[in-house]
Write a protein that holds these residues in place. Structure first.
Motif, short mmCIF file in Angstrom:
data_model
loop_
_atom_site.label_atom_id
_atom_site.label_comp_id
_atom_site.label_asym_id
_atom_site.label_seq_id
_atom_site.Cartn_x
_atom_site.Cartn_y
_atom_site.Cartn_z
N ALA A 52 40.42 48.17 43.05
CA ALA A 52 39.80 48.35 41.74
C ALA A 52 38.93 49.60 41.71
CB ALA A 52 38.99 47.11 41.35
N GLY A 53 38.20 49.83 42.78
CA GLY A 53 37.35 51.02 42.85
C GLY A 53 38.16 52.31 42.75
N VAL A 65 37.47 45.33 34.36
CA VAL A 65 38.74 45.26 33.63
C VAL A 65 39.90 45.36 34.61
CG1 VAL A 65 40.20 46.48 31.95
CG2 VAL A 65 37.75 46.21 31.52
N ILE A 66 39.77 46.24 35.56
CA ILE A 66 40.83 46.43 36.55
C ILE A 66 40.97 45.19 37.43
CG2 ILE A 66 41.53 47.78 38.56
CD1 ILE A 66 40.23 50.21 37.13
N LEU A 67 39.86 44.57 37.80
CA LEU A 67 39.93 43.35 38.60
C LEU A 67 40.70 42.25 37.86
CD1 LEU A 67 36.39 43.26 40.21
CD2 LEU A 67 38.57 43.39 41.43
N GLN A 68 40.50 42.16 36.56
CA GLN A 68 41.26 41.19 35.77
C GLN A 68 42.76 41.52 35.79
OE1 GLN A 68 39.42 41.35 31.91
NE2 GLN A 68 37.75 39.97 32.49
N ASP A 71 44.23 40.51 39.08
CA ASP A 71 44.47 39.07 39.14
C ASP A 71 45.75 38.68 38.39
OD1 ASP A 71 42.31 38.48 40.79
OD2 ASP A 71 40.96 38.12 39.10
N VAL A 72 45.99 39.30 37.25
CA VAL A 72 47.22 39.03 36.50
C VAL A 72 48.44 39.46 37.32
CG1 VAL A 72 48.57 39.72 34.46
CG2 VAL A 72 46.15 39.14 34.22
N PHE A 73 48.35 40.63 37.93
CA PHE A 73 49.44 41.13 38.75
C PHE A 73 49.69 40.22 39.95
CE2 PHE A 73 51.06 44.03 42.14
CZ PHE A 73 52.28 44.33 41.56
N LEU A 74 48.62 39.76 40.58
CA LEU A 74 48.77 38.84 41.72
C LEU A 74 49.43 37.54 41.29
CD1 LEU A 74 45.41 39.40 43.65
CD2 LEU A 74 47.68 40.35 44.17
#
Length: 84
Positions: A52-53, A65-68, A71-74
């Motif tokens: 994410a960084g 936003v990227i962390l979310q 999680d969707v991708f995972l």
């Protein structure tokens, strides 16, 4: 995760199960450029925060936003059979 390989063909990224049963063919999973970036980061051994960084700096988007999105991708990977 070694049984899955990221391939680029016809301008798109595909996640291919290299050990699937040939009698029960499963289509490759189409992933976008960010999904490919996440996959490659996971292959390098990076955690979600590190990925994410990097993406935050690259695309100038908040890490939350990227962390979310990660999680969707995972979740999509899990449905495809990838155990992370």
């Amino acid at each position: 995760m070694d049984r899955f390989q990221l391939r680029k063909a016809a301008g798109e990224y595909w996640l291919v199960d290299m050990e699937q049963n040939p009698f029960e063919y499963k289509n490759p999973l189409s992933v976008n450029e960010v999904g490919a970036y996440i996959w490659e980061g996971l292959q390098e051994g990076l955690n979600k925060g590190q990925i994410a960084g990097r993406l935050s700096k690259e695309y100038e988007v908040e890490e939350g936003v990227i962390l979310q999105d990660i999680d969707v991708f995972l979740g999509q990977l899990a449905k495809f059979g990838v155990n992370i």
